[in-house]
Design an enzyme around this catalytic site. Structure first.
Site, short mmCIF file in Angstrom:
data_model
loop_
_atom_site.label_atom_id
_atom_site.label_comp_id
_atom_site.label_asym_id
_atom_site.label_seq_id
_atom_site.Cartn_x
_atom_site.Cartn_y
_atom_site.Cartn_z
N ILE A 12 -57.25 -12.69 -15.71
CA ILE A 12 -57.94 -13.62 -14.82
C ILE A 12 -59.44 -13.31 -14.79
O ILE A 12 -60.27 -14.22 -14.79
CB ILE A 12 -57.33 -13.57 -13.39
CG1 ILE A 12 -55.82 -13.83 -13.47
CG2 ILE A 12 -58.00 -14.59 -12.48
CD1 ILE A 12 -55.07 -13.63 -12.17
N ASP A 58 -64.03 3.42 -14.18
CA ASP A 58 -63.08 3.16 -13.10
C ASP A 58 -63.84 2.81 -11.82
O ASP A 58 -64.87 3.43 -11.53
CB ASP A 58 -62.28 4.45 -12.89
CG ASP A 58 -60.99 4.18 -12.21
OD1 ASP A 58 -61.01 3.66 -11.07
OD2 ASP A 58 -59.94 4.47 -12.81
N PHE A 80 -61.23 -7.83 -9.08
CA PHE A 80 -59.96 -8.05 -9.76
C PHE A 80 -59.23 -6.75 -10.06
O PHE A 80 -58.01 -6.74 -10.22
CB PHE A 80 -60.17 -8.73 -11.13
CG PHE A 80 -60.67 -10.13 -11.08
CD1 PHE A 80 -59.83 -11.17 -10.75
CD2 PHE A 80 -61.99 -10.43 -11.40
CE1 PHE A 80 -60.28 -12.47 -10.73
CE2 PHE A 80 -62.45 -11.73 -11.38
CZ PHE A 80 -61.59 -12.75 -11.05
N SER A 124 -52.43 -12.19 -3.80
CA SER A 124 -51.32 -12.81 -4.52
C SER A 124 -50.37 -13.48 -3.54
O SER A 124 -50.24 -13.03 -2.39
CB SER A 124 -50.58 -11.69 -5.25
OG SER A 124 -49.30 -12.11 -5.64
N TYR A 148 -46.35 -2.97 -5.09
CA TYR A 148 -47.51 -3.74 -5.57
C TYR A 148 -47.94 -4.76 -4.51
O TYR A 148 -49.11 -4.84 -4.13
CB TYR A 148 -47.16 -4.45 -6.89
CG TYR A 148 -48.02 -5.64 -7.16
CD1 TYR A 148 -49.35 -5.49 -7.54
CD2 TYR A 148 -47.52 -6.95 -7.01
CE1 TYR A 148 -50.16 -6.61 -7.75
CE2 TYR A 148 -48.32 -8.05 -7.21
CZ TYR A 148 -49.63 -7.88 -7.58
OH TYR A 148 -50.42 -8.98 -7.78
N LYS A 152 -51.44 -5.23 -1.94
CA LYS A 152 -52.25 -6.45 -1.72
C LYS A 152 -52.35 -6.76 -0.22
O LYS A 152 -53.43 -7.08 0.29
CB LYS A 152 -51.64 -7.64 -2.48
CG LYS A 152 -51.74 -7.54 -3.99
CD LYS A 152 -53.19 -7.63 -4.46
CE LYS A 152 -53.33 -7.50 -5.96
NZ LYS A 152 -54.71 -7.34 -6.42
N PHE A 177 -50.95 -18.03 -7.07
CA PHE A 177 -49.54 -18.27 -7.35
C PHE A 177 -49.27 -17.76 -8.78
O PHE A 177 -49.54 -16.59 -9.02
CB PHE A 177 -49.18 -19.73 -7.02
CG PHE A 177 -48.97 -19.83 -5.51
CD1 PHE A 177 -50.06 -19.70 -4.64
CD2 PHE A 177 -47.72 -19.92 -4.96
CE1 PHE A 177 -49.88 -19.68 -3.25
CE2 PHE A 177 -47.54 -19.92 -3.58
CZ PHE A 177 -48.61 -19.80 -2.73
N ASN A 197 -42.96 -8.58 -18.41
CA ASN A 197 -42.09 -8.80 -17.26
C ASN A 197 -42.12 -10.25 -16.83
O ASN A 197 -41.18 -10.77 -16.28
CB ASN A 197 -42.58 -7.97 -16.06
CG ASN A 197 -42.55 -6.50 -16.37
OD1 ASN A 197 -41.52 -5.98 -16.75
ND2 ASN A 197 -43.68 -5.83 -16.24
N LEU A 199 -42.64 -14.44 -17.01
CA LEU A 199 -41.97 -15.47 -17.81
C LEU A 199 -42.80 -15.96 -19.00
O LEU A 199 -42.31 -15.94 -20.14
CB LEU A 199 -41.58 -16.64 -16.89
CG LEU A 199 -40.87 -17.80 -17.57
CD1 LEU A 199 -39.57 -17.35 -18.22
CD2 LEU A 199 -40.58 -18.91 -16.54
N1 UFG Z 1 -38.00 -15.11 -15.31
C1 UFG Z 1 -36.95 -15.21 -16.20
N2 UFG Z 1 -36.98 -14.40 -17.30
C2 UFG Z 1 -38.00 -13.54 -17.57
C3 UFG Z 1 -39.06 -13.46 -16.63
C4 UFG Z 1 -39.02 -14.26 -15.51
O1 UFG Z 1 -36.01 -15.98 -16.02
O2 UFG Z 1 -37.95 -12.83 -18.58
C5 UFG Z 1 -38.01 -16.00 -14.12
C6 UFG Z 1 -37.99 -15.28 -12.79
O3 UFG Z 1 -36.69 -15.01 -12.39
C7 UFG Z 1 -38.73 -16.29 -11.89
C8 UFG Z 1 -39.71 -16.98 -12.83
O4 UFG Z 1 -39.21 -16.73 -14.14
O5 UFG Z 1 -37.83 -17.26 -11.43
C9 UFG Z 1 -41.13 -16.42 -12.74
O6 UFG Z 1 -41.10 -15.01 -12.92
P1 UFG Z 1 -42.43 -14.16 -13.19
O7 UFG Z 1 -42.00 -12.75 -13.39
O8 UFG Z 1 -43.24 -14.79 -14.28
O9 UFG Z 1 -43.27 -14.34 -11.85
P2 UFG Z 1 -42.90 -13.98 -10.33
O10 UFG Z 1 -42.99 -15.26 -9.56
O11 UFG Z 1 -41.65 -13.20 -10.21
O12 UFG Z 1 -44.08 -13.01 -9.93
C10 UFG Z 1 -45.43 -13.38 -10.17
C11 UFG Z 1 -46.25 -12.14 -10.46
C12 UFG Z 1 -46.41 -11.29 -9.24
C13 UFG Z 1 -46.91 -12.10 -8.11
C14 UFG Z 1 -46.03 -13.30 -7.88
C15 UFG Z 1 -46.69 -14.18 -6.83
O13 UFG Z 1 -45.65 -11.36 -11.46
O14 UFG Z 1 -47.37 -10.30 -9.50
O15 UFG Z 1 -45.91 -14.07 -9.07
O16 UFG Z 1 -45.84 -15.13 -6.37
F1 UFG Z 1 -46.93 -11.34 -7.02
#
Ligand code: UFG
Length: 331
Positions: A12, A58, A80, A124, A148, A152, A177, A197, A199
């Site tokens: 970002i 840092d 950030f 967040s 985490y 925040k 979001f 981690n 999506l």
């Molecule tokens: N998902 C999958 N498979 C994957 C990864 C994610 O199905 O391999 C799904 C999750 O279950 C969720 C959606 O995709 O339904 C989004 O998941 P993300 O991990 O991309 O995002 P999150 O909403 O879980 O979390 C993100 C950030 C956080 C932040 C949050 C704010 O990772 O740091 O949004 O709402 F805090």
């Protein structure tokens, strides 16, 4: 107008720096590359055809911070820098509390010393935890479900106390979001070093065949197709939101929090299907168990940001999918 951007080489931060340079702000950046790449600095210069001052280090390094504040007349700080992996924070909470809290406290102390009291802080939507009501408004109950997120929320509270203690502070808390997409040049974007981690980075690794298939975490949620719903926002729109927040802190005092989202929720399957269609690639997927801690749906009420910051996202889910893939093909 001179802006200090901490963590400016990150996903970002880099997109925001591009928008700031394009709007003729002068930039001083600090980053330790803990989750970013040095090449990003040049890419920002190529995109904008503009230069900026960079310090490698840092935010917790007081000597470096003092040097930066004494060498530059900073008008606004956009903070950030911080760790952001939810899963890692559960396993290593102290690492998260130490880094995210100390760096912010030290930064604010230095800002106070140099009488720079205008701050835009990266928060967040995670501070809403398990939302009671959708879409989520800024005055919803705040609670967190992982360290985490707690960092925040703790920082938000520290900043609120600071603003109460001294009314010359002017602070905008931005609650992001789900930022995805990439700059349309394809030069900067999100490319995590390890197995992702989140999506969209995961989808991109499947699209480039680095990973075999996507695991979808559950299809039995109470959503239109059973998969999790989120408010995906194009990172360039999000970056533009920071410019609006800078304008706001420059002209008013006090502290306020703003949702930065589109206000529309899309499911995991919506995103996967759009990605396949727009980019003409196949994303094989398997439905597996729910991921612990995930919620069914999360999307913003974005009316407050519209009203107070004059900010509205304009890019579509198709733009997000196209630009993300364009970046990964280029990298
Ligand atoms: N998902 C999958 N498979 C994957 C990864 C994610 O199905 O391999 C799904 C999750 O279950 C969720 C959606 O995709 O339904 C989004 O998941 P993300 O991990 O991309 O995002 P999150 O909403 O879980 O979390 C993100 C950030 C956080 C932040 C949050 C704010 O990772 O740091 O949004 O709402 F805090």
């Amino acid at each position: 107008m001179k802006i200090l951007v901490t963590g400016g080489a990150g996903f970002i931060g880099s997109h925001t720096t591009v928008e700031l340079l394009n709007s003729n702000y002068e930039i001083v950046m600090i980053d330790n590359f803990s989750n970013s790449n040095k090449e990003v600095l040049n890419k920002i210069k190529i995109i904008t055809q503009k230069d900026f001052v960079f310090y490698e280090g840092d935010v917790q390094d007081n000597i470096l911070l003092e040097k930066i504040f004494s060498e530059h007349n900073i008008d606004v700080v956009i903070h950030f820098a911080g760790y952001k992996a939810v899963g890692e924070s559960v396993k290593q909470p102290l690492k998260y509390y130490e880094n995210n809290l100390y760096s912010t406290i030290e930064l604010c102390q230095m800002m106070e010393k140099y009488k720079v009291k205008k701050l835009v802080f990266s928060s967040s939507a995670t501070v809403y935890g398990q939302p009671d009501k959708l879409p989520i408004k800024e005055d919803s109950k705040l609670m967190t479900t992982n360290p985490y997120g707690t960092t925040k929320l703790m920082i938000e509270n520290i900043l609120k106390d600071l603003a109460v203690s001294d009314e010359t502070w002017s602070i905008a808390i931005l609650r992001y979001f789900n930022p995805i997409g990439a700059h349309e040049s394809g030069l900067i974007g999100e490319n995590p070093k390890d197995i992702p981690n989140n999506l969209m980075p995961y989808i991109m690794k499947v699209a480039t065949k680095e990973l075999d298939n996507l695991n979808i975490f559950g299809n039995d949620y109470n959503t239109h197709d059973g998969t999790g719903v989120r408010d995906y926002i194009h990172v360039v729109d999000l970056a533009k939101g920071h410019l609006k927040a800078c304008e706001k802190v420059l002209k008013s005092n006090g502290i306020d929090a703003y949702n930065l989202g589109t206000g529309t929720g899309y499911s995991v399957l919506d995103l996967v299907n759009t990605f396949m269609k727009v980019n003409q690639v196949n994303i094989p997927y398997k439905i597996i168990d729910r991921r612990p801690g995930d919620i069914a749906s999360c999307y913003a009420d974005n009316s407050y940001a519209k009203e107070k910051l004059n900010f509205e996202a304009t890019k579509t889910i198709e733009d997000m999918c196209r630009d993300a893939f364009n970046f990964i093909k280029n990298s």
